[in-house]
Structures are given as structure tokens and as C-alpha cells.
Motif scaffolding. Structure first.
Motif, PDB file in Angstrom:
ATOM      1  N   LYS A  29       0.701  -1.052   0.067  1.00 37.74           N
ATOM      2  CA  LYS A  29       0.030  -0.121  -0.175  1.00 37.74           C
ATOM      3  C   LYS A  29       0.895   1.375  -0.005  1.00 37.74           C
ATOM      4  N   GLY A  30       2.099   1.187   0.412  1.00 41.41           N
ATOM      5  CA  GLY A  30       2.792   2.201   0.463  1.00 41.41           C
ATOM      6  C   GLY A  30       2.725   3.119   1.810  1.00 41.41           C
ATOM      7  N   LYS A 149      -0.930  -7.457  -6.853  1.00 42.80           N
ATOM      8  CA  LYS A 149      -2.023  -6.942  -6.114  1.00 42.80           C
ATOM      9  C   LYS A 149      -2.021  -5.404  -6.057  1.00 42.80           C
ATOM     10  N   TYR A 150      -0.871  -4.738  -6.340  1.00 41.97           N
ATOM     11  CA  TYR A 150      -1.137  -3.211  -6.092  1.00 41.97           C
ATOM     12  C   TYR A 150      -0.180  -2.635  -7.490  1.00 41.97           C
ATOM     13  N   HIS A 151       0.172  -3.370  -8.070  1.00 48.09           N
ATOM     14  CA  HIS A 151       0.797  -2.633  -9.548  1.00 48.09           C
ATOM     15  C   HIS A 151       1.525  -1.433  -9.370  1.00 48.09           C
ATOM     16  N   PRO A 152       2.449  -1.371  -8.341  1.00 43.72           N
ATOM     17  CA  PRO A 152       3.277  -0.208  -8.100  1.00 43.72           C
ATOM     18  C   PRO A 152       3.847   0.474  -9.222  1.00 43.72           C
ATOM     19  N   THR A 153       3.724   1.857  -9.189  1.00 49.51           N
ATOM     20  CA  THR A 153       4.377   2.405 -10.334  1.00 49.51           C
ATOM     21  C   THR A 153       5.899   3.079  -9.999  1.00 49.51           C
ATOM     22  N   ALA A 154       6.327   3.907 -10.521  1.00 48.76           N
ATOM     23  CA  ALA A 154       7.764   4.457 -10.075  1.00 48.76           C
ATOM     24  C   ALA A 154       7.564   5.408  -9.093  1.00 48.76           C
ATOM     25  N   GLU A 155       6.449   5.939  -8.880  1.00 45.69           N
ATOM     26  CA  GLU A 155       6.308   6.888  -7.680  1.00 45.69           C
ATOM     27  C   GLU A 155       5.982   6.137  -6.607  1.00 45.69           C
ATOM     28  N   HIS A 156       5.632   4.808  -6.630  1.00 50.56           N
ATOM     29  CA  HIS A 156       5.112   4.327  -5.148  1.00 50.56           C
ATOM     30  C   HIS A 156       6.745   4.359  -4.327  1.00 50.56           C
TER      31      HIS A 156
END
Length: 226
Positions: A29-30, A149-156
């Protein structure tokens, strides 16, 4: 089905508990308490120092140069490459990585390293690998689970951490192959010791995540801080 396939199947319950753990889900979730991340880094730095020692003991049990080269490379990987996820966490909490080193291990971390060292000192090379394997394997699957599950982008905030472990399949696969070869020729009694070492390491991986989210300390230290 290989020996390590069986290990994974037999320990699906613990793997799933690790995936569902609040700290692991917080990475996805970050969103994590900075104090918990700091507690984790302090413990994991010392844990990885011990992991290097266990690799060194495994190297000393090796009887051919292929195994010696493998464990030497794993020591190098742990020393230099696994700094990257620690740096990602350090950036998140705004504390220098150097300031998070040299702290005493909480009880769960202390238990975990002594468990691995016990098998490395008293067991076979296969038994040692059985105790070592859950760490890279669970982290690999954590990274993959969090991406799916969360598909984190580079900004995560934990993009680097997640991708580092999600892309560590080569290390895990190589350790699995070596354990499969050794276990195939091991007597049933040794195979059972390997299974016991593997499951306890899985359980201690779960305890390590819990240690971080609960800020676990030794009882005497807790009394002093109150």
C-alpha cells in the motif's frame, strides 16, 4: 514433483500468513509507520550479517569448486546487492542507513539466526540450505504478490524494494536446484531434518515481520523504557 516443490506445498499456510501480514501489506500500500520501518532495518541489517556467516559455514562444508563459487557469490550478493532495499526503506523514513547499523537484535531475530547457525554447525549442507531457503523464497514471492496486487508505479515509495525482490528469482531457483539434488540422495531421516529446518525458518520469517510491526524488544529493555 521435486523435494522443494513438496516443501512449498507443505508450508503454504505460513507463506499465506506472511503475504497477509500487516507489515507486508503496508509495503504494498505504500503506507507504513516510520518507527516500524526503522525497527525492521535495524534488525534486518544484523540478520543479514548472520546470513553471511551461515553462507560462510555452508562454503566450508562444500567439497567442490562449483559449490564454493556459488556460496561465495551469495555472500557478495548479500553484502552489496541487498543494501538496495535497505536504502529504499531508509529514504522513506529519512534516516541515514549508517545510523541504523549496529543495534541489538530483537528476540525473534536473535532466535532466527541461532536457528540457522545451529543447522549450519550441526547439520549437513542440505540441512543448512533448508534453513536458508525460506528467506529468499518468501521475499521473492512477497515481491511478486505485491506487484500482482498493487501494481506499484515508479512513484510508489517502495517501488525499488518490491521490484528488487520480485526480480530475485534466479537466486531462489539456484538454491532450490542445489537442495533438490542433495535431498534426492539423502536418507529419510536427513530429509525430515531438512523439512523441520525449512518450516521453522518459514515460521521465523513470519515472526520477523511481526517483530517489526510490534516494535518487539527484550523484556528487560521494555521495562527500562517504561
Amino acid at each position: 514433483m521435486t523435494f522443494t516443490d513438496d516443501l512449498r506445498k507443505e508450508n503454504e499456510d505460513i507463506f499465506q500468513m506472511i503475504f497477509d501480514h500487516p507489515f507486508v501489506q503496508g509495503i504494498g500500500k505504500g503506507e507504513l509507520p516510520k518507527e516500524a520501518v526503522e525497527h525492521y532495518i535495524k534488525a534486518d541489517f544484523e540478520f543479514l550479517n548472520a546470513f553471511i556467516q551461515v553462507y560462510s559455514l555452508a562454503l566450508s562444508k562444500s567439497t567442490n569448486r562449483d559449490d564454493m563459487t556459488y556460496f561465495h557469490e551469495q555472500i557478495q550478493f548479500t553484502l552489496f546487492d541487498e543494501v538496495k532495499p535497505h536504502l529504499n526503506f531508509s529514504e522513506y523514513i529519512g534516516v541515514r542507513f549508517e545510523d541504523l547499523q549496529g543495534h541489538p537484535l530483537p528476540p525473534s531475530g536473535d532466535h532466527y539466526i541461532k536457528h540457522m547457525l545451529y543447522h549450519a554447525y550441526t547439520g549437513s549442507l542440505a540441512e543448512t540450505l533448508g534453513a536458508l531457503l525460506p528467506c529468499p523464497w518468501t521475499y521473492l514471492e512477497i515481491g511478486q504478490e505485491l506487484i500482482n496486487k498493487y501494481h506499484p508505479t515508479a512513484e510508489h515509495p517502495f517501488h525499488k524494494w518490491i521490484h528488487f525482490y520480485a526480480e530475485s528469482g534466479k537466486e531462489t531457483e539456484e538454491m532450490r536446484k542445489r537442495l533438490d539434488v542433495l535431498a534426492a540422495n539423502a536418507p529419510l531421516e536427513e530429509q525430515q531434518r531438512i523439512k523441520d529446518a525449512f518450516r521453522k525458518s518459514c515460521q521465523l520469517e513470519l515472526a520477523f515481520w511481526e517483530m517489526a510491526i510490534t516494535y518487539e524488544t527484550w523484556s528487560g529493555d521494555m521495562a527500562v523504557t517504561k
